[in-house]
Design a protein around this motif. Structure first.
Motif, PDB file in Angstrom:
ATOM      1  N   LEU A 199       0.818  -1.211   0.000  1.00 14.63           N
ATOM      2  CA  LEU A 199       0.000   0.000   0.000  1.00 14.63           C
ATOM      3  C   LEU A 199       0.852   1.261   0.000  1.00 14.63           C
ATOM      4  CD1 LEU A 199      -2.776  -1.066   2.561  1.00 14.63           C
ATOM      5  CD2 LEU A 199      -2.890  -1.096   0.066  1.00 14.63           C
ATOM      6  N   ASP A 200       2.130   1.138   0.330  1.00 19.21           N
ATOM      7  CA  ASP A 200       3.030   2.292   0.277  1.00 19.21           C
ATOM      8  C   ASP A 200       3.327   2.726  -1.147  1.00 19.21           C
ATOM      9  OD1 ASP A 200       3.173   2.427   3.001  1.00 19.21           O
ATOM     10  OD2 ASP A 200       5.069   1.325   3.168  1.00 19.21           O
ATOM     11  N   ASP A 201       2.977   1.892  -2.127  1.00 16.85           N
ATOM     12  CA  ASP A 201       3.212   2.259  -3.520  1.00 16.85           C
ATOM     13  C   ASP A 201       2.214   3.301  -4.024  1.00 16.85           C
ATOM     14  OD1 ASP A 201       5.287   0.474  -3.558  1.00 16.85           O
ATOM     15  OD2 ASP A 201       4.105  -1.162  -4.427  1.00 16.85           O
ATOM     16  N   LEU A 202       1.215   3.604  -3.211  1.00 21.64           N
ATOM     17  CA  LEU A 202       0.261   4.638  -3.605  1.00 21.64           C
ATOM     18  C   LEU A 202       0.958   5.995  -3.684  1.00 21.64           C
ATOM     19  CD1 LEU A 202      -2.909   3.793  -1.477  1.00 21.64           C
ATOM     20  CD2 LEU A 202      -2.822   3.958  -3.962  1.00 21.64           C
ATOM     21  N   PRO A 203       0.650   6.795  -4.698  1.00 25.36           N
ATOM     22  CA  PRO A 203       1.224   8.147  -4.748  1.00 25.36           C
ATOM     23  C   PRO A 203       0.680   9.005  -3.615  1.00 25.36           C
ATOM     24  CG  PRO A 203      -0.435   7.844  -6.468  1.00 25.36           C
ATOM     25  CD  PRO A 203      -0.222   6.495  -5.852  1.00 25.36           C
ATOM     26  N   TYR A 239      -5.722  -8.661  -7.934  1.00 24.20           N
ATOM     27  CA  TYR A 239      -5.011  -8.130  -6.780  1.00 24.20           C
ATOM     28  C   TYR A 239      -5.546  -8.801  -5.524  1.00 24.20           C
ATOM     29  CZ  TYR A 239      -3.065  -4.379  -9.674  1.00 24.20           C
ATOM     30  OH  TYR A 239      -2.392  -3.667 -10.629  1.00 24.20           O
ATOM     31  N   ILE A 240      -4.627  -9.241  -4.636  1.00 24.82           N
ATOM     32  CA  ILE A 240      -4.988  -9.897  -3.392  1.00 24.82           C
ATOM     33  C   ILE A 240      -4.391  -9.102  -2.236  1.00 24.82           C
ATOM     34  CG2 ILE A 240      -4.805 -12.003  -2.014  1.00 24.82           C
ATOM     35  CD1 ILE A 240      -4.666 -13.607  -4.533  1.00 24.82           C
ATOM     36  N   PHE A 241      -5.241  -8.625  -1.338  1.00 31.30           N
ATOM     37  CA  PHE A 241      -4.808  -7.824  -0.193  1.00 31.30           C
ATOM     38  C   PHE A 241      -4.799  -8.707   1.047  1.00 31.30           C
ATOM     39  CE2 PHE A 241      -6.691  -5.034  -3.291  1.00 31.30           C
ATOM     40  CZ  PHE A 241      -5.847  -3.934  -3.327  1.00 31.30           C
ATOM     41  N   ILE A 242      -3.661  -8.760   1.735  1.00 34.29           N
ATOM     42  CA  ILE A 242      -3.539  -9.635   2.896  1.00 34.29           C
ATOM     43  C   ILE A 242      -2.938  -8.869   4.072  1.00 34.29           C
ATOM     44  CG2 ILE A 242      -3.248 -11.672   1.440  1.00 34.29           C
ATOM     45  CD1 ILE A 242      -0.284 -11.655   2.126  1.00 34.29           C
ATOM     46  N   ASN A 243      -3.252  -9.375   5.289  1.00 39.84           N
ATOM     47  CA  ASN A 243      -2.632  -8.936   6.546  1.00 39.84           C
ATOM     48  C   ASN A 243      -2.814  -7.450   6.821  1.00 39.84           C
ATOM     49  OD1 ASN A 243      -1.725 -11.558   7.007  1.00 39.84           O
ATOM     50  ND2 ASN A 243       0.245 -11.198   6.031  1.00 39.84           N
ATOM     51  N   SER A 244      -3.909  -6.875   6.370  1.00 42.00           N
ATOM     52  CA  SER A 244      -4.182  -5.456   6.614  1.00 42.00           C
ATOM     53  C   SER A 244      -5.029  -5.293   7.867  1.00 42.00           C
ATOM     54  CB  SER A 244      -4.899  -4.834   5.412  1.00 42.00           C
ATOM     55  OG  SER A 244      -4.085  -4.890   4.259  1.00 42.00           O
ATOM     56  N   SER A 245      -4.909  -4.142   8.519  1.00 41.86           N
ATOM     57  CA  SER A 245      -5.671  -3.822   9.719  1.00 41.86           C
ATOM     58  C   SER A 245      -6.770  -2.826   9.381  1.00 41.86           C
ATOM     59  CB  SER A 245      -4.746  -3.259  10.795  1.00 41.86           C
ATOM     60  OG  SER A 245      -4.144  -2.060  10.346  1.00 41.86           O
ATOM     61  N   THR A 246      -7.524  -2.403  10.404  1.00 35.05           N
ATOM     62  CA  THR A 246      -8.625  -1.466  10.173  1.00 35.05           C
ATOM     63  C   THR A 246      -8.115  -0.151   9.602  1.00 35.05           C
ATOM     64  OG1 THR A 246      -9.731  -2.458  12.085  1.00 35.05           O
ATOM     65  CG2 THR A 246     -10.638  -0.398  11.236  1.00 35.05           C
ATOM     66  N   GLY A 247      -6.975   0.322  10.100  1.00 38.12           N
ATOM     67  CA  GLY A 247      -6.437   1.578   9.594  1.00 38.12           C
ATOM     68  C   GLY A 247      -5.990   1.526   8.157  1.00 38.12           C
ATOM     69  N   ASP A 248      -5.782   0.307   7.613  1.00 40.29           N
ATOM     70  CA  ASP A 248      -5.342   0.170   6.222  1.00 40.29           C
ATOM     71  C   ASP A 248      -6.496   0.125   5.231  1.00 40.29           C
ATOM     72  OD1 ASP A 248      -2.649  -0.047   7.024  1.00 40.29           O
ATOM     73  OD2 ASP A 248      -2.917  -2.182   7.457  1.00 40.29           O
ATOM     74  N   SER A 277     -16.072  -3.737  13.201  1.00 37.67           N
ATOM     75  CA  SER A 277     -16.481  -3.306  14.539  1.00 37.67           C
ATOM     76  C   SER A 277     -15.682  -2.108  15.028  1.00 37.67           C
ATOM     77  CB  SER A 277     -16.331  -4.470  15.525  1.00 37.67           C
ATOM     78  OG  SER A 277     -14.974  -4.874  15.625  1.00 37.67           O
ATOM     79  N   ASP A 278     -14.509  -1.858  14.441  1.00 39.01           N
ATOM     80  CA  ASP A 278     -13.690  -0.704  14.837  1.00 39.01           C
ATOM     81  C   ASP A 278     -14.041   0.559  14.061  1.00 39.01           C
ATOM     82  OD1 ASP A 278     -12.281  -2.237  16.658  1.00 39.01           O
ATOM     83  OD2 ASP A 278     -10.743  -2.804  15.196  1.00 39.01           O
ATOM     84  N   PRO A 286     -14.275   6.136   9.254  1.00 36.40           N
ATOM     85  CA  PRO A 286     -15.701   6.220   9.603  1.00 36.40           C
ATOM     86  C   PRO A 286     -16.486   5.008   9.125  1.00 36.40           C
ATOM     87  CG  PRO A 286     -15.221   7.627   7.734  1.00 36.40           C
ATOM     88  CD  PRO A 286     -13.895   7.112   8.212  1.00 36.40           C
ATOM     89  N   LYS A 287     -17.704   4.864   9.642  1.00 33.59           N
ATOM     90  CA  LYS A 287     -18.572   3.749   9.262  1.00 33.59           C
ATOM     91  C   LYS A 287     -18.951   3.790   7.784  1.00 33.59           C
ATOM     92  CE  LYS A 287     -20.692   3.167  13.844  1.00 33.59           C
ATOM     93  NZ  LYS A 287     -21.953   3.166  14.616  1.00 33.59           N
ATOM     94  N   ASP A 288     -18.918   4.962   7.213  1.00 36.02           N
ATOM     95  CA  ASP A 288     -19.283   5.088   5.802  1.00 36.02           C
ATOM     96  C   ASP A 288     -18.373   4.267   4.892  1.00 36.02           C
ATOM     97  OD1 ASP A 288     -20.915   6.458   3.724  1.00 36.02           O
ATOM     98  OD2 ASP A 288     -18.952   7.263   3.144  1.00 36.02           O
ATOM     99  N   LEU A 289     -17.176   3.915   5.386  1.00 35.41           N
ATOM    100  CA  LEU A 289     -16.268   3.093   4.590  1.00 35.41           C
ATOM    101  C   LEU A 289     -16.899   1.744   4.273  1.00 35.41           C
ATOM    102  CD1 LEU A 289     -13.425   2.732   3.340  1.00 35.41           C
ATOM    103  CD2 LEU A 289     -12.696   1.792   5.544  1.00 35.41           C
ATOM    104  N   HIS A 290     -17.647   1.192   5.219  1.00 37.13           N
ATOM    105  CA  HIS A 290     -18.337  -0.078   4.947  1.00 37.13           C
ATOM    106  C   HIS A 290     -19.447   0.124   3.932  1.00 37.13           C
ATOM    107  CE1 HIS A 290     -20.733  -3.696   5.406  1.00 37.13           C
ATOM    108  NE2 HIS A 290     -21.772  -2.940   5.706  1.00 37.13           N
ATOM    109  N   TYR A 291     -20.243   1.175   4.107  1.00 42.62           N
ATOM    110  CA  TYR A 291     -21.399   1.368   3.232  1.00 42.62           C
ATOM    111  C   TYR A 291     -20.995   1.609   1.782  1.00 42.62           C
ATOM    112  CZ  TYR A 291     -23.866   1.961   7.673  1.00 42.62           C
ATOM    113  OH  TYR A 291     -24.382   1.762   8.932  1.00 42.62           O
TER     114      TYR A 291
END
Length: 404
Positions: A199-203, A239-248, A277-278, A286-291
């Motif tokens: 994810l650090d490859d993002l500009p 693309y396969i995203f693995i081992n990410s946390s809520t902040g990611d 849940s976080d 924010p919760k809107d990320l899920h929606y």
């Protein structure tokens, strides 16, 4: 008296004349029959009457109809086998007991391939990467992370065999990507067409770049010779995203918009229900990320295990039981009850996703431990709310895919 005599003259060239039926039997198919569809070639070969004799085709085309028949037969067999496999998946399973993680990986890869064939591009895979006693981050986080990397590589390998997919595994940050590339270098080298990213490859802007440089310096994040080894000139098709946390999760959303807008993206063993849940808490997205984002991801292979206990008024007073919410795309959602031999037997099915409360009710029903509907005991057990905020709010979701 006039005598009429019938003469039979040989055709030009001196060869004896043949009847129309003999011409049809003796003459080979026309040269264009090899390039025509199989039905045309077969019709020409089986025709009871040909209008005229045709010259022999070149030697290289003489066996073409047989080759066409063999190729079509193999293609039809492969299509029939694939349709039978998809039909088997669509019917669901009555008992599920994988013998090993190799079986789990194979089932996950087949479900993922079926979903991609159906045109779905936002996908989720979720199953315990380790035995239940040390699963998730309850045990060693390094074991959990390394197990996920190994399983993701195995899924990529199986998917490459099924569809020839070029996959990219995306890690949360550069140090974790570098660590995985060092530990699993041999396994990565054995998979053709794979690439790795983070994810650090993002500009980013100058402020984020400055803080990343400070973090790299403090963590002694030095460059590695193998860092650019698994970069491909061709863009990945998955693309396969693995081992990410809520902040990611916010960074994953930006990464998908930037690099995977038109190709499939897979959230692999992220434990999304725990991460959801976080959302909305201080310091988290924010919760809107899920929606708007997480609701778009269809679970294609999903196993969520739960252990329960029930107090009763007779011996043995406490009943322990276990179950799981299960889904293998394109099959239905299923509630599974764990048996004494470790297998999971289906006790309920639905076209839409079960909430954990609904799954528990189904397990109690089949065990004969469910309270009377509307009784005080049922209310005391279930409480006022029986679902989480992300399971209740249908109207705010951008997509219902995560429920289907």
């Amino acid at each position: 008296c006039v005598v009429w005599t019938r003469f039979s003259f040989p055709p030009r060239g001196g060869t004896p004349a043949t009847t129309r039926a003999e011409q049809t039997t003796a003459s080979p198919p026309p040269p264009h029959a090899a390039m025509a569809p199989l039905s045309t070639a077969v019709r020409l070969l089986r025709s009871p009457a040909a209008p005229r004799a045709v010259p022999h085709p070149p030697a290289r085309l003489a066996g073409a109809p047989a080759r066409v028949r063999r190729r079509r037969s193999l293609r039809l067999r492969a299509e029939a086998a694939k349709e039978a496999e998809v039909g088997e998946l669509r019917a669901g399973v009555s008992v599920y007991k994988p013998r090993s993680y190799e079986v789990l990986v194979s089932d996950a890869a087949r479900s993922l391939a079926a979903a991609i064939d159906d045109g779905r591009t936002r996908l989720e895979i979720e199953f315990p990467p380790l035995p239940s006693s040390i699963s998730s981050y309850k045990g060693s986080s390094d074991e959990f992370i390394d197990a996920n990397v190994q399983l993701a590589l195995a899924v990529v390998r199986d998917l490459k065999k099924l569809k020839g997919t070029r996959s990219c595994i995306v890690f949360p940050d550069q140090p974790e990507k570098r660590r995985a590339s060092q530990i699993f270098k041999t396994a990565i080298d054995q998979i053709e067409g794979i690439s790795i990213s983070s994810l650090d490859d993002l500009p980013t802007g100058p402020v984020d770049t400055f803080f990343k440089s400070i973090r790299s310096t403090l963590d002694f994040d030095f460059a590695d010779d193998n860092e650019d080894q698994w970069k491909s000139d061709e863009p990945p098709s998955l693309y396969i995203f693995i081992n990410s946390s809520t902040g990611d999760l916010s960074s994953i959303e930006k990464y998908v918009d930037q690099f995977a807008a038109s190709v499939p993206a897979v959230l692999f063993n992220l434990e999304l229900d725990t991460l959801r849940s976080d959302l909305g808490l201080l310091g988290f997205p924010p919760k809107d990320l899920h929606y708007r984002f997480l609701s778009q991801f269809t679970p294609v292979f999903y196993i969520r295990q739960r252990d329960y206990s029930k107090t009763i008024a007779v011996t043995p007073y406490i009943v322990n039981y276990s179950g799981a919410v299960f889904r293998q795309y394109p099959g239905p959602w299923q509630v599974m009850l764990k048996q004494g031999d470790g297998s999971y037997a289906c006790v309920a099915e639905s076209a839409s996703r079960f909430t954990l409360g609904q799954a528990k009710d189904e397990l109690l029903r089949v065990l004969g431990l469910q309270e009377e509907v509307g009784s005080q005991l049922e209310f005391l057990r279930r409480g006022y709310k029986n679902a989480t905020w992300w399971e209740e709010n249908f109207d705010q979701e951008k997509s219902p895919a995560w429920r289907t």
